[in-house]
Each structure stands twice: as C-alpha cells, then as structure tokens.
Design a protein around this motif. Sequence first.
Motif, PDB file in Angstrom:
ATOM      1  N   PRO A  57     -21.386  -5.345  29.231  1.00  0.00           N
ATOM      2  CA  PRO A  57     -21.461  -6.647  29.914  1.00  0.00           C
ATOM      3  C   PRO A  57     -20.086  -7.230  30.286  1.00  0.00           C
ATOM      4  O   PRO A  57     -19.988  -8.065  31.174  1.00  0.00           O
ATOM      5  N   LEU A  58     -19.029  -6.778  29.642  1.00  0.00           N
ATOM      6  CA  LEU A  58     -17.700  -7.305  29.932  1.00  0.00           C
ATOM      7  C   LEU A  58     -17.015  -6.605  31.109  1.00  0.00           C
ATOM      8  O   LEU A  58     -16.036  -7.122  31.648  1.00  0.00           O
ATOM      9  N   ILE A  59     -17.507  -5.454  31.510  1.00  0.00           N
ATOM     10  CA  ILE A  59     -16.835  -4.668  32.558  1.00  0.00           C
ATOM     11  C   ILE A  59     -16.670  -5.454  33.858  1.00  0.00           C
ATOM     12  O   ILE A  59     -15.572  -5.484  34.417  1.00  0.00           O
ATOM     13  N   PRO A  60     -17.707  -6.116  34.396  1.00  0.00           N
ATOM     14  CA  PRO A  60     -17.496  -6.866  35.650  1.00  0.00           C
ATOM     15  C   PRO A  60     -16.458  -7.981  35.509  1.00  0.00           C
ATOM     16  O   PRO A  60     -15.669  -8.211  36.417  1.00  0.00           O
ATOM     17  N   ARG A  61     -16.438  -8.655  34.375  1.00  0.00           N
ATOM     18  CA  ARG A  61     -15.462  -9.731  34.173  1.00  0.00           C
ATOM     19  C   ARG A  61     -14.047  -9.177  34.099  1.00  0.00           C
ATOM     20  O   ARG A  61     -13.120  -9.741  34.681  1.00  0.00           O
ATOM     21  N   ILE A  62     -13.878  -8.091  33.380  1.00  0.00           N
ATOM     22  CA  ILE A  62     -12.551  -7.485  33.254  1.00  0.00           C
ATOM     23  C   ILE A  62     -12.082  -6.962  34.612  1.00  0.00           C
ATOM     24  O   ILE A  62     -10.927  -7.160  34.998  1.00  0.00           O
ATOM     25  N   ALA A  63     -12.970  -6.316  35.346  1.00  0.00           N
ATOM     26  CA  ALA A  63     -12.616  -5.803  36.671  1.00  0.00           C
ATOM     27  C   ALA A  63     -12.247  -6.950  37.614  1.00  0.00           C
ATOM     28  O   ALA A  63     -11.253  -6.873  38.349  1.00  0.00           O
ATOM     29  N   SER A  64     -13.022  -8.026  37.596  1.00  0.00           N
ATOM     30  CA  SER A  64     -12.734  -9.180  38.455  1.00  0.00           C
ATOM     31  C   SER A  64     -11.404  -9.825  38.097  1.00  0.00           C
ATOM     32  O   SER A  64     -10.623 -10.199  38.979  1.00  0.00           O
ATOM     33  N   LEU A  65     -11.133  -9.962  36.814  1.00  0.00           N
ATOM     34  CA  LEU A  65      -9.869 -10.539  36.372  1.00  0.00           C
ATOM     35  C   LEU A  65      -8.695  -9.666  36.804  1.00  0.00           C
ATOM     36  O   LEU A  65      -7.664 -10.167  37.265  1.00  0.00           O
ATOM     37  N   THR A  66      -8.860  -8.361  36.697  1.00  0.00           N
ATOM     38  CA  THR A  66      -7.802  -7.436  37.101  1.00  0.00           C
ATOM     39  C   THR A  66      -7.509  -7.571  38.593  1.00  0.00           C
ATOM     40  O   THR A  66      -6.345  -7.660  39.001  1.00  0.00           O
ATOM     41  N   VAL A  67      -8.552  -7.616  39.413  1.00  0.00           N
ATOM     42  CA  VAL A  67      -8.372  -7.764  40.855  1.00  0.00           C
ATOM     43  C   VAL A  67      -7.724  -9.113  41.173  1.00  0.00           C
ATOM     44  O   VAL A  67      -6.823  -9.200  42.019  1.00  0.00           O
ATOM     45  N   ALA A  68      -8.131 -10.171  40.493  1.00  0.00           N
ATOM     46  CA  ALA A  68      -7.555 -11.497  40.725  1.00  0.00           C
ATOM     47  C   ALA A  68      -6.069 -11.534  40.366  1.00  0.00           C
ATOM     48  O   ALA A  68      -5.260 -12.117  41.095  1.00  0.00           O
ATOM     49  N   VAL A  69      -5.706 -10.909  39.258  1.00  0.00           N
ATOM     50  CA  VAL A  69      -4.300 -10.880  38.845  1.00  0.00           C
ATOM     51  C   VAL A  69      -3.455 -10.111  39.852  1.00  0.00           C
ATOM     52  O   VAL A  69      -2.378 -10.561  40.267  1.00  0.00           O
ATOM     53  N   ILE A  70      -3.929  -8.956  40.279  1.00  0.00           N
ATOM     54  CA  ILE A  70      -3.184  -8.160  41.258  1.00  0.00           C
ATOM     55  C   ILE A  70      -3.064  -8.920  42.580  1.00  0.00           C
ATOM     56  O   ILE A  70      -1.987  -8.972  43.187  1.00  0.00           O
ATOM     57  N   GLY A  71      -4.149  -9.534  43.036  1.00  0.00           N
ATOM     58  CA  GLY A  71      -4.120 -10.308  44.279  1.00  0.00           C
ATOM     59  C   GLY A  71      -3.168 -11.497  44.199  1.00  0.00           C
ATOM     60  O   GLY A  71      -2.435 -11.781  45.143  1.00  0.00           O
ATOM     61  N   TYR A  73      -0.525 -11.703  42.253  1.00  0.00           N
ATOM     62  CA  TYR A  73       0.825 -11.143  42.270  1.00  0.00           C
ATOM     63  C   TYR A  73       1.270 -10.848  43.702  1.00  0.00           C
ATOM     64  O   TYR A  73       2.380 -11.213  44.105  1.00  0.00           O
ATOM     65  N   TRP A  74       0.408 -10.197  44.483  1.00  0.00           N
ATOM     66  CA  TRP A  74       0.755  -9.860  45.868  1.00  0.00           C
ATOM     67  C   TRP A  74       0.970 -11.127  46.700  1.00  0.00           C
ATOM     68  O   TRP A  74       1.860 -11.175  47.548  1.00  0.00           O
ATOM     69  N   LEU A  75       0.137 -12.153  46.477  1.00  0.00           N
ATOM     70  CA  LEU A  75       0.294 -13.416  47.209  1.00  0.00           C
ATOM     71  C   LEU A  75       1.651 -14.047  46.897  1.00  0.00           C
ATOM     72  O   LEU A  75       2.394 -14.426  47.801  1.00  0.00           O
ATOM     73  N   VAL A  76       1.979 -14.152  45.618  1.00  0.00           N
ATOM     74  CA  VAL A  76       3.261 -14.738  45.219  1.00  0.00           C
ATOM     75  C   VAL A  76       4.421 -13.911  45.749  1.00  0.00           C
ATOM     76  O   VAL A  76       5.417 -14.460  46.242  1.00  0.00           O
ATOM     77  N   GLU A  77       4.281 -12.608  45.681  1.00  0.00           N
ATOM     78  CA  GLU A  77       5.345 -11.723  46.173  1.00  0.00           C
ATOM     79  C   GLU A  77       5.591 -11.942  47.662  1.00  0.00           C
ATOM     80  O   GLU A  77       6.730 -12.051  48.107  1.00  0.00           O
ATOM     81  N   ARG A  78       4.539 -12.037  48.445  1.00  0.00           N
ATOM     82  CA  ARG A  78       4.695 -12.214  49.894  1.00  0.00           C
ATOM     83  C   ARG A  78       5.222 -13.602  50.255  1.00  0.00           C
ATOM     84  O   ARG A  78       5.971 -13.754  51.203  1.00  0.00           O
ATOM     85  N   ILE A  79       4.818 -14.612  49.501  1.00  0.00           N
ATOM     86  CA  ILE A  79       5.252 -15.965  49.818  1.00  0.00           C
ATOM     87  C   ILE A  79       6.711 -16.194  49.413  1.00  0.00           C
ATOM     88  O   ILE A  79       7.508 -16.726  50.178  1.00  0.00           O
ATOM     89  N   PHE A  80       7.076 -15.785  48.203  1.00  0.00           N
ATOM     90  CA  PHE A  80       8.383 -16.149  47.659  1.00  0.00           C
ATOM     91  C   PHE A  80       9.427 -15.044  47.739  1.00  0.00           C
ATOM     92  O   PHE A  80      10.616 -15.333  47.733  1.00  0.00           O
ATOM     93  N   ILE A  81       9.003 -13.794  47.807  1.00  0.00           N
ATOM     94  CA  ILE A  81       9.972 -12.696  47.784  1.00  0.00           C
ATOM     95  C   ILE A  81      10.135 -12.076  49.161  1.00  0.00           C
ATOM     96  O   ILE A  81      11.239 -11.795  49.584  1.00  0.00           O
TER      97      ILE A  81
END
Length: 82
Positions: A57-71, A73-81
Amino acid sequence: MVHGLGFASALGELGLKGAMLLRGLVGFNVGVEIGQLVFVAVFLPAQMWLARGRGAPLIPRIASLTVAVIGTYWLVERIFIG
C-alpha cells in the motif's frame, strides 16, 4: 544564435535543414520511445514484485513522493541555476 530550451534549440544551432532536420527529429523521437520501453521493461517487473509484499500500500505514495522531489529539484534548478 537560438535561445531556448530543449532539442529543437539544439537543432536550430546546428543549422540542420530539410532531410537532415527530419532525420534528427525522427531519431530523437525514436530514441525517446525506446527509452520509455526500457524503463517499463525494467521497472514494471520490479513494481509487480514489490506489490506482493506487506508494504504494497505504500508503493504509490513513495513513488509519487519520489517524482515530486525530482520535479521540484528540476524546477528549482531551472529557475535559479540555469
């Protein structure tokens, strides 16, 4: 000089035209599709194996959190770096 993001900008900077531009676009798109198939071929069996365990039951939550964290990171990287 072409300013922008992505593959189209890179092709514009190379000065590709006609058949060479078409070949570059088709090759890129075929490569993306192959990459997606490889991803599914690797991660679908792993996900199916994990789904049989107690933590299934935790797999979808963990997968969603992982995608959110990566996304994020990419947003911050593109905006500030970049």
